[in-house]
Design an enzyme around this catalytic site. Sequence first.
Site, PDB file in Angstrom:
ATOM      1  N   TRP B 101      -0.029  -8.695 -10.280  1.00 14.24           N
ATOM      2  CA  TRP B 101       0.512  -9.063  -8.850  1.00 14.24           C
ATOM      3  C   TRP B 101       0.163 -10.218  -8.264  1.00 14.24           C
ATOM      4  CZ3 TRP B 101       5.052  -7.193  -7.173  1.00 14.24           C
ATOM      5  CH2 TRP B 101       5.521  -6.212  -7.776  1.00 14.24           C
ATOM      6  N   ASP B 175      -2.410  -7.949  -0.244  1.00  8.36           N
ATOM      7  CA  ASP B 175      -1.441  -7.259  -0.692  1.00  8.36           C
ATOM      8  C   ASP B 175      -1.975  -5.833  -1.168  1.00  8.36           C
ATOM      9  OD1 ASP B 175       0.683  -6.005  -2.367  1.00  8.36           O
ATOM     10  OD2 ASP B 175       0.786  -7.618  -3.862  1.00  8.36           O
ATOM     11  N   LYS B 199       5.154   3.253  -2.571  1.00  4.77           N
ATOM     12  CA  LYS B 199       4.143   4.013  -3.515  1.00  4.77           C
ATOM     13  C   LYS B 199       3.557   4.849  -2.830  1.00  4.77           C
ATOM     14  CE  LYS B 199       3.728  -0.261  -5.796  1.00  4.77           C
ATOM     15  NZ  LYS B 199       4.499  -0.047  -7.036  1.00  4.77           N
TER      16      LYS B 199
END
Lengths: 368, 368
Positions: B101, B175, B199
């Site tokens: 990511w 993030d 999530k």
Amino acid sequence: MTRPYNFSAGPAAIPEEVLQTAASEMLDWHGSGMSVMEMSHRGKEFISIYEQAEADLRELLAVPSNFKILFMQGGGLAENAIVPLNLSRGASADFVVTGSWSQKSQKEARKYCEVHIAASNEADGHTSLPAPSSWQLSAKPSYVHLCSNETIHGVEFHELPDLKALGCDAPLVIDFSSHVASRSVDWSRVGVAFGGAQKNLGPAGLTLVVIREDLLGQALKACPSAFDYQLVANNQSMYNTPPTYGIYMAGLTFQWLKRQTEGGLTGLAAMEARNIAKARLLYEFLDQSQLYSNPVALDGRSRMNIPFRLRDESLNDAFLAGAKARGLLQLKGHKSVGGMRASIYNAMPLAGVQALVDYLRDFEQTQA
Amino acid sequence: MTRPYNFSAGPAAIPEEVLQTAASEMLDWHGSGMSVMEMSHRGKEFISIYEQAEADLRELLAVPSNFKILFMQGGGLAENAIVPLNLSRGASADFVVTGSWSQKSQKEARKYCEVHIAASNEADGHTSLPAPSSWQLSAKPSYVHLCSNETIHGVEFHELPDLKALGCDAPLVIDFSSHVASRSVDWSRVGVAFGGAQKNLGPAGLTLVVIREDLLGQALKACPSAFDYQLVANNQSMYNTPPTYGIYMAGLTFQWLKRQTEGGLTGLAAMEARNIAKARLLYEFLDQSQLYSNPVALDGRSRMNIPFRLRDESLNDAFLAGAKARGLLQLKGHKSVGGMRASIYNAMPLAGVQALVDYLRDFEQTQA
């Protein structure tokens, strides 16, 4: 169970059958043991939902095979930037201004390219439909943008312009947010169509883009990858995690739409016939009334969004309170124009419009 | 009703109580006669849902009053562009690379600014946590980006770096998509935190951004208005139509989170204690096993995403089939790294991790 009639301009009414299916499947979709919200977007369960939704939409709207269907995020306002980021090549674009939404679109596009206003109905308060023969198209626009149904001003294109016949080779971009799936689309005249889902397709947060394949692959460097139509198309709308539940709800709505029948017609044709009847019922009542009025020219009146005013606006609050008491919800007009607005999207049955007309008549009589 | 345990990395499991409430309110939210999906985002019903969700999140995460909470769209991948569009000022940014990511983030940022890699664990296959004392920060970055929990590689920052102590005045951007609301956040060390909801917060299609107010108002001209943090903040996340149902589901999840208790703790503290216990249970089993292994260094192991491999990968299909037969779903690892992955977000109870450990043990014994 009797539900109120919801005239919201969007997010808007969803067919009761669709909501019932969604409620019944919330904890366990088709024996999977999961809610649709809990599924990996790359798992076979969600892929099957996605593929069915895409196929049903393609069938309903008769989308040709050389167009890609993209499910994106950000709604119409984000598309106002995403379209010029993908299509303008930093050059220029032409805009036909017919109301608030096309105004916003041309304003946002100025961040990315030159903008030329080819036509505008601003002078008459966005109540007319500029005839294509009067448009002043520029020499070589990268695209021509119009809003095919203005949600706030209630102006609708009942025929899309034939740009080629006007001597223009540029692709036509239409913002069809507020009448998508209410009528057929002449794809031979369209390059890109985009729309937020929250009027006729499903919940807010899902954006539909239908794009002719030859228009892919032109994005400016500044275009975020997640909004590059080519990348989105190459990844079946899964370059980033898509709004999975919105796609599922839209898919249920497409199946509901396919089941509709009306006077021997089915699917989208049935829905269009019903939408014509609904709009006629309401406009005919407004036009003969002494209390209410709609300002839009006859040839540009929207079947979906019908703004109207009470001639005595001091009655507005009483009108809205009485409507709510009858189970007629969200009739207040947009804050930028005031008055009232009835949005009668696909999910609004004829009975709902009849109930509104009955109330309009009764309210008018109490004022006589 | 017994539901399977869903180990998906996202979209991921949602608390059963939340799904039950959503199902029961699907056709009529609190007597309004509308589904939440059908409400105008500007009506008092939805505004009350929005304000409650925002207040609950602020309380749960102890977000200071000088931070704005924004509900946006596009997920983490879109934020990879939106952050530099809003913060880079076209200058430069530093990145700490710890997995897929943060790699994607630094790559996307290169569209908008210079990128300097201050640290990277690429050499060891993204299995370690680079110590802040070893970072090579540049002289004047506009911000420093890290991914505080790498969903694919299972690497988590258990303490955020103190950039000021490292001699850097730039704001830290995190993030926190895949561990948001699983633990407390030290906001004194953060400028911007962003995360997709799918999530730990709710359905896909909702993005959370928490931003210190002094960082607003720096967007590049190329930033789409719908993604300009200043405009979003000025309009209470309603510059464009927000993903209303996602915000509602997140709000229900926040209320569920506030109700949690664990050993005298409540709310987020209870959840964090439970998450620590869940992760310990699984890692301790993996570490003593002869069949399974997790590659991540002890100080960087994620509490949320636990990748593991079978030493004999020819057993993978049998392992997954046996898991599914026991009601243990979506354990397959990300395609880019292979193997298995157990994502044990807030909605996964300790009993679910115990069921996984029981299966891991039984499967290992059948191979002995």
